[in-house]
Motif scaffolding. Structure first.
Motif, PDB file in Angstrom:
ATOM      1  N   UNK A  99       0.803  -1.207   0.000  1.00 21.86           N
ATOM      2  CA  UNK A  99       0.000   0.000   0.000  1.00 21.86           C
ATOM      3  C   UNK A  99       0.839   1.263   0.000  1.00 21.86           C
ATOM      4  N   UNK A 100       2.165   1.118   0.178  1.00 21.60           N
ATOM      5  CA  UNK A 100       3.034   2.290   0.228  1.00 21.60           C
ATOM      6  C   UNK A 100       4.478   1.852   0.009  1.00 21.60           C
ATOM      7  N   UNK A 101       5.208   2.556  -0.846  1.00 25.06           N
ATOM      8  CA  UNK A 101       6.581   2.180  -1.171  1.00 25.06           C
ATOM      9  C   UNK A 101       7.639   3.042  -0.482  1.00 25.06           C
ATOM     10  N   UNK A 102       7.237   3.908   0.439  1.00 23.64           N
ATOM     11  CA  UNK A 102       8.229   4.777   1.075  1.00 23.64           C
ATOM     12  C   UNK A 102       8.939   4.079   2.231  1.00 23.64           C
ATOM     13  N   UNK A 103      10.179   4.467   2.477  1.00 21.88           N
ATOM     14  CA  UNK A 103      10.961   3.918   3.580  1.00 21.88           C
ATOM     15  C   UNK A 103      10.316   4.262   4.915  1.00 21.88           C
ATOM     16  N   UNK A 104       9.875   5.529   5.045  1.00 27.81           N
ATOM     17  CA  UNK A 104       9.291   5.968   6.305  1.00 27.81           C
ATOM     18  C   UNK A 104       8.060   5.176   6.693  1.00 27.81           C
ATOM     19  N   UNK A 105       7.169   4.923   5.728  1.00 23.69           N
ATOM     20  CA  UNK A 105       5.955   4.172   6.033  1.00 23.69           C
ATOM     21  C   UNK A 105       6.283   2.711   6.332  1.00 23.69           C
ATOM     22  N   UNK A 106       7.276   2.165   5.668  1.00 21.99           N
ATOM     23  CA  UNK A 106       7.682   0.785   5.957  1.00 21.99           C
ATOM     24  C   UNK A 106       8.169   0.663   7.396  1.00 21.99           C
ATOM     25  N   UNK A 107       8.922   1.648   7.859  1.00 24.07           N
ATOM     26  CA  UNK A 107       9.356   1.667   9.256  1.00 24.07           C
ATOM     27  C   UNK A 107       8.170   1.880  10.198  1.00 24.07           C
ATOM     28  N   UNK A 108       7.248   2.771   9.787  1.00 28.25           N
ATOM     29  CA  UNK A 108       6.065   3.030  10.591  1.00 28.25           C
ATOM     30  C   UNK A 108       5.244   1.761  10.778  1.00 28.25           C
ATOM     31  N   UNK A 109       5.124   0.986   9.728  1.00 30.83           N
ATOM     32  CA  UNK A 109       4.386  -0.284   9.793  1.00 30.83           C
ATOM     33  C   UNK A 109       4.969  -1.197  10.881  1.00 30.83           C
ATOM     34  N   UNK A 110       6.289  -1.273  10.934  1.00 25.44           N
ATOM     35  CA  UNK A 110       6.940  -2.103  11.945  1.00 25.44           C
ATOM     36  C   UNK A 110       6.674  -1.578  13.354  1.00 25.44           C
ATOM     37  N   UNK A 111       6.745  -0.262  13.520  1.00 26.72           N
ATOM     38  CA  UNK A 111       6.505   0.342  14.828  1.00 26.72           C
ATOM     39  C   UNK A 111       5.072   0.100  15.303  1.00 26.72           C
ATOM     40  N   UNK A 112       4.121   0.207  14.376  1.00 21.03           N
ATOM     41  CA  UNK A 112       2.712  -0.003  14.725  1.00 21.03           C
ATOM     42  C   UNK A 112       2.474  -1.454  15.152  1.00 21.03           C
ATOM     43  N   UNK A 113       3.046  -2.383  14.425  1.00 19.46           N
ATOM     44  CA  UNK A 113       2.883  -3.795  14.783  1.00 19.46           C
ATOM     45  C   UNK A 113       3.456  -4.072  16.171  1.00 19.46           C
ATOM     46  N   UNK A 114       4.634  -3.520  16.424  1.00 22.94           N
ATOM     47  CA  UNK A 114       5.284  -3.732  17.719  1.00 22.94           C
ATOM     48  C   UNK A 114       4.490  -3.088  18.850  1.00 22.94           C
ATOM     49  N   UNK A 115       4.025  -1.859  18.635  1.00 23.50           N
ATOM     50  CA  UNK A 115       3.262  -1.170  19.672  1.00 23.50           C
ATOM     51  C   UNK A 115       1.962  -1.900  19.976  1.00 23.50           C
ATOM     52  N   UNK A 116       1.276  -2.359  18.946  1.00 19.36           N
ATOM     53  CA  UNK A 116       0.016  -3.081  19.147  1.00 19.36           C
ATOM     54  C   UNK A 116       0.240  -4.364  19.938  1.00 19.36           C
ATOM     55  N   UNK A 117       1.340  -5.045  19.651  1.00 17.29           N
ATOM     56  CA  UNK A 117       1.629  -6.297  20.346  1.00 17.29           C
ATOM     57  C   UNK A 117       1.954  -6.064  21.821  1.00 17.29           C
ATOM     58  N   UNK A 118       2.663  -4.985  22.111  1.00 20.14           N
ATOM     59  CA  UNK A 118       3.124  -4.749  23.476  1.00 20.14           C
ATOM     60  C   UNK A 118       2.084  -4.048  24.356  1.00 20.14           C
ATOM     61  N   UNK A 119       1.265  -3.191  23.747  1.00 21.52           N
ATOM     62  CA  UNK A 119       0.304  -2.429  24.549  1.00 21.52           C
ATOM     63  C   UNK A 119      -0.933  -3.244  24.922  1.00 21.52           C
ATOM     64  N   UNK A 120      -1.344  -4.143  24.060  1.00 29.96           N
ATOM     65  CA  UNK A 120      -2.466  -4.998  24.393  1.00 29.96           C
ATOM     66  C   UNK A 120      -3.821  -4.383  24.116  1.00 29.96           C
TER      67      UNK A 120
END
Length: 242
Positions: A99-120
């Protein structure tokens, strides 16, 4: 030299990709747009990049399969039927869909996945996005990409927890849902914010695209990376080694 063929070459992204490729010394094999035959370009190029429309995806994949040419799909607004076509194509050729080819959004995707997993599940997740007045799909492909990441972090599927809009007396927010809000106006290239809202505190992770060339540069990088790969499904995170 690896040559790139562009589907949707007369669109905003198609023109931006051609410009970036030329500036980086990457050969353009040609392009095709609405009403054009997609097969000649598929045979002429070493790798294809598709930023066209969902309606054109089936014919573009058919051309890529016939020519055994790898393809990067950046078209948004895809449905489950389109995903099924991508899976079938990936049995024959390398396919990278994002859905997005930018480096920033690719990093954002990783951060969102990690935050969702840790916050509950006690933390509510809302995704807000804004684009220019001409964008035809909502929520944006990037917003859905981030929603998928958040759902994956919670070990669930976005389709099971997605809420696209709220209007009227909709009642209290359901726990575990992921909400989307879409704004359209002006010439905004693309703004995305993921909000994690807990009791008494809130985390906001955002990305703002200021120039369309960031997507074009990422698309060219993805195309060059995909060329020569084995058949299968690939993601931008693999291109960037994340």
């Amino acid at each position: 030299m690896t040559s790139i063929g562009i589907y949707g070459n007369n669109g905003r992204m198609g023109r931006a990709i051609a410009t970036i490729a030329a500036s980086e010394g990457v050969a353009i094999a040609g392009g095709a747009d609405a009403g054009s035959d997609p097969f000649p370009i598929a045979h002429a190029a070493d790798v294809l990049v598709d930023f066209s429309t969902p309606a054109a995806l089936e014919s573009h994949l058919a051309a890529a399969i016939a020519a055994r040419t790898p393809i990067v799909i950046g078209t948004t607004g895809l449905l489950a039927t389109h995903q099924a076509l991508l899976e079938q194509a990936a049995d024959v050729i390398p396919v990278l869909q994002t859905g997005n080819t930018s480096l920033g959004v690719t990093l954002l995707e990783m951060l969102v996945r990690e935050a969702a997993a840790r916050l509950g599940p006690d933390w509510d997740i809302e995704i807000a996005e804004m684009h220019h007045r001409h964008k035809v799909d909502a929520p944006s492909g990037t917003a859905l990409l981030l929603g998928d990441a958040a759902a994956a972090g919670r070990a669930t599927r976005l389709a099971e927890v997605r809420v696209d809009s709220r209007a009227g007396l909709v009642g209290a927010r359901s726990e575990g849902t992921i909400g989307f809000a879409s704004l359209r106006g002006g010439s905004v290239v693309g703004d995305h914010m993921v909000v994690f809202a807990g009791e008494g505190e809130r985390i906001e992770i955002a990305h703002r695209a200021e120039d369309r060339t960031i997507f074009a540069r990422g698309a060219v990088k993805a195309a060059l990376w995909l060329a020569g790969r084995a058949p299968g499904r690939y993601a931008m995170a693999e291109v960037l080694g994340l």
